[in-house]
Design a protein around this motif. Structure first.
Motif, PDB file in Angstrom:
ATOM      1  N   LEU A   1       1.276  -0.672   0.174  1.00 58.00           N
ATOM      2  CA  LEU A   1      -0.552   0.363   0.370  1.00 58.00           C
ATOM      3  C   LEU A   1       0.858   1.495  -0.370  1.00 58.00           C
ATOM      4  O   LEU A   1       0.529   2.228  -0.683  1.00 58.00           O
ATOM      5  N   GLU A   2       1.822   1.256   0.129  1.00 59.92           N
ATOM      6  CA  GLU A   2       2.872   2.844   0.545  1.00 59.92           C
ATOM      7  C   GLU A   2       3.836   2.626  -0.740  1.00 59.92           C
ATOM      8  O   GLU A   2       4.100   3.618  -1.062  1.00 59.92           O
ATOM      9  N   GLN A   3       3.542   1.312  -1.517  1.00 61.21           N
ATOM     10  CA  GLN A   3       5.021   1.545  -2.066  1.00 61.21           C
ATOM     11  C   GLN A   3       3.675   2.479  -3.422  1.00 61.21           C
ATOM     12  O   GLN A   3       3.787   3.078  -4.683  1.00 61.21           O
ATOM     13  N   VAL A   4       2.139   1.674  -3.053  1.00 58.25           N
ATOM     14  CA  VAL A   4       1.024   2.635  -4.195  1.00 58.25           C
ATOM     15  C   VAL A   4       0.829   3.512  -3.785  1.00 58.25           C
ATOM     16  O   VAL A   4       1.504   4.514  -4.783  1.00 58.25           O
ATOM     17  N   ARG A   5       1.088   4.256  -3.042  1.00 50.45           N
ATOM     18  CA  ARG A   5       0.675   5.684  -2.252  1.00 50.45           C
ATOM     19  C   ARG A   5       1.722   6.378  -2.734  1.00 50.45           C
ATOM     20  O   ARG A   5       1.690   7.564  -3.570  1.00 50.45           O
TER      21      ARG A   5
ATOM     22  N   GLN B   1      -7.393   3.963  -1.600  1.00 46.37           N
ATOM     23  CA  GLN B   1      -6.081   4.656  -2.828  1.00 46.37           C
ATOM     24  C   GLN B   1      -6.677   4.174  -4.239  1.00 46.37           C
ATOM     25  O   GLN B   1      -6.246   5.023  -5.248  1.00 46.37           O
ATOM     26  N   VAL B   2      -7.376   3.189  -4.214  1.00 50.23           N
ATOM     27  CA  VAL B   2      -8.433   3.089  -5.645  1.00 50.23           C
ATOM     28  C   VAL B   2      -8.941   3.967  -5.791  1.00 50.23           C
ATOM     29  O   VAL B   2      -9.460   4.210  -7.234  1.00 50.23           O
ATOM     30  N   VAL B   3      -9.390   4.617  -4.645  1.00 48.57           N
ATOM     31  CA  VAL B   3     -10.064   6.316  -5.571  1.00 48.57           C
ATOM     32  C   VAL B   3      -9.719   7.016  -5.742  1.00 48.57           C
ATOM     33  O   VAL B   3     -10.422   7.984  -7.277  1.00 48.57           O
ATOM     34  N   ARG B   4      -8.302   7.329  -5.245  1.00 50.46           N
ATOM     35  CA  ARG B   4      -7.576   8.353  -5.750  1.00 50.46           C
ATOM     36  C   ARG B   4      -7.530   7.905  -7.204  1.00 50.46           C
ATOM     37  O   ARG B   4      -7.605   8.738  -7.975  1.00 50.46           O
ATOM     38  N   TYR B   5      -6.905   6.411  -7.522  1.00 56.21           N
ATOM     39  CA  TYR B   5      -6.348   6.258  -9.321  1.00 56.21           C
ATOM     40  C   TYR B   5      -7.699   6.533  -9.859  1.00 56.21           C
ATOM     41  O   TYR B   5      -7.779   6.998 -11.370  1.00 56.21           O
ATOM     42  N   ARG B   6      -9.061   5.873  -9.798  1.00 57.07           N
ATOM     43  CA  ARG B   6     -10.327   5.963 -10.064  1.00 57.07           C
ATOM     44  C   ARG B   6     -10.411   7.126 -10.774  1.00 57.07           C
ATOM     45  O   ARG B   6     -11.281   7.813 -11.690  1.00 57.07           O
TER      46      ARG B   6
ATOM     47  N   SER C   1     -17.875   4.373  -7.009  1.00 55.90           N
ATOM     48  CA  SER C   1     -18.661   4.176  -6.823  1.00 55.90           C
ATOM     49  C   SER C   1     -18.483   2.668  -5.464  1.00 55.90           C
ATOM     50  O   SER C   1     -19.289   2.556  -4.339  1.00 55.90           O
ATOM     51  N   LYS C   2     -18.203   2.036  -6.535  1.00 53.80           N
ATOM     52  CA  LYS C   2     -17.683   0.219  -5.678  1.00 53.80           C
ATOM     53  C   LYS C   2     -16.807   0.545  -4.839  1.00 53.80           C
ATOM     54  O   LYS C   2     -16.993   0.095  -3.942  1.00 53.80           O
ATOM     55  N   CYS C   3     -15.711   1.302  -4.925  1.00 50.52           N
ATOM     56  CA  CYS C   3     -14.920   1.257  -3.504  1.00 50.52           C
ATOM     57  C   CYS C   3     -15.679   1.629  -2.237  1.00 50.52           C
ATOM     58  O   CYS C   3     -15.416   1.120  -1.562  1.00 50.52           O
TER      59      CYS C   3
END
Length: 291
Positions: free
Chosen positions: A79-83, A121-126, A136-138
């Motif tokens: 998760l830190e790598q993704v961020r 984090q997925v929200v940020r990407y989406r 919305s799904k997140c």
């Protein structure tokens, strides 16, 4: 490793970390310690404002292959790598690393914090991809997290985001099905009357009055932090979605309709040029969905 924080200066810490990283490189029996040292180094670089370097340093570690690292710490590293990748602006790399995380990993109660962190984090990407259905799904997944369900303020916010981003989503079978499922299974929507009404209008076969809806939706969005930046653009997207909905209603009720009459029913600018612009934009989108 426990001696690193005790060193008097940052220079000594960096020298100590680099020396240990060289010694532990490629040695499986100390891979966990090596990973933690790399994490400390990455944190130091980020604190110095060198986000890109911090991201590159942390990406050196392929923690998914580390057998000695427990599941919780492994998730934290990923998760830190993704961020850091997203902070760096490398959303493609962030998506690649994010695929290494299975949502099944969040099944345990002890992983609730990681689950919320993951979906945020997925929200940020989406949002970067303007994939509002994905957003919305997140929030729907966050909504059904025990730690969120236990706090009224948290689940209300998650549900509001879920509804509004679903309303912003492009029309399609998947979004229509999601609206139907929320209306039929999400009983907590009864407590959010305005949000439930918005979904009911978008799922109905009746025209939606944009002039009457605009002010209400703007107020609904303005109260949520995520919409405060770029509020006008979100409202504009929703206007387009409602125009698309209304045109679908027209297609079922009319064989022919003058542009002036359509402009009046749609609630767009009465001038033919503006009405034509809005109409054509919606028709292009509607045509794309028919395939």
């Amino acid at each position: 490793m426990e001696f690193v924080p005790l060193l008097p200066s940052k220079e000594e810490k960096l020298e100590y970390i680099e020396a240990l990283r060289v010694v532990t490189a490629g040695r499986i029996h100390v891979e966990l310690e090596s990973a933690r040292l790399t994490r400390i180094l990455s944190t130091i670089r980020e604190e110095e404002g060198k986000v890109a370097e911090a991201a590159d340093i942390l990406q050196e570690i392929q923690v998914e292959t580390y057998g000695s690292m427990d599941k919780k710490e492994k998730l934290d590293f990923l998760l830190e790598q993704v961020r850091l990748c997203m902070d760096k602006g490398d959303f493609i790399r962030a998506a690649i690393i994010n695929r290494k995380i299975s949502t099944k990993a969040f099944d345990g109660v002890e992983f609730q914090d990681e689950k919320i962190r993951y979906y945020n984090q997925v929200v940020r990407y989406r949002l970067h991809e303007k994939d509002y259905l994905g957003v919305s799904k997140c929030y729907h997944a966050i909504l059904h997290t025990p730690s969120v369900e236990a706090v009224e303020e948290k689940w209300i916010e998650a549900l509001k985001y879920c509804v509004l981003f679903l309303a912003l989503s492009s029309f399609g079978e998947e979004s229509s099905d999601f609206i139907h499922r929320l209306l039929t299974t999400e009983k907590r929507l009864e407590e959010l009357t305005s949000f439930r009404l918005l979904l009911k209008e978008l799922s109905s076969s009746e025209l939606v009055d944009w002039m009457g809806t605009e002010g209400k939706v703007t107020d609904m969005m303005a109260l949520l932090p995520l919409f405060k930046q770029g509020l006008e653009s979100y409202v504009s997207v929703l206007k387009t979605r409602i125009l698309e909905h209304n045109i679908r209603v027209f297609s079922e009720c009319y064989k022919a309709l003058s542009l002036q009459r359509m402009a009046g029913l749609l609630g767009v600018d009465a001038q033919v040029g503006q009405a034509l612009s809005d109409f054509c934009h919606c028709m292009v989108a509607l045509h794309a969905y028919s395939y």
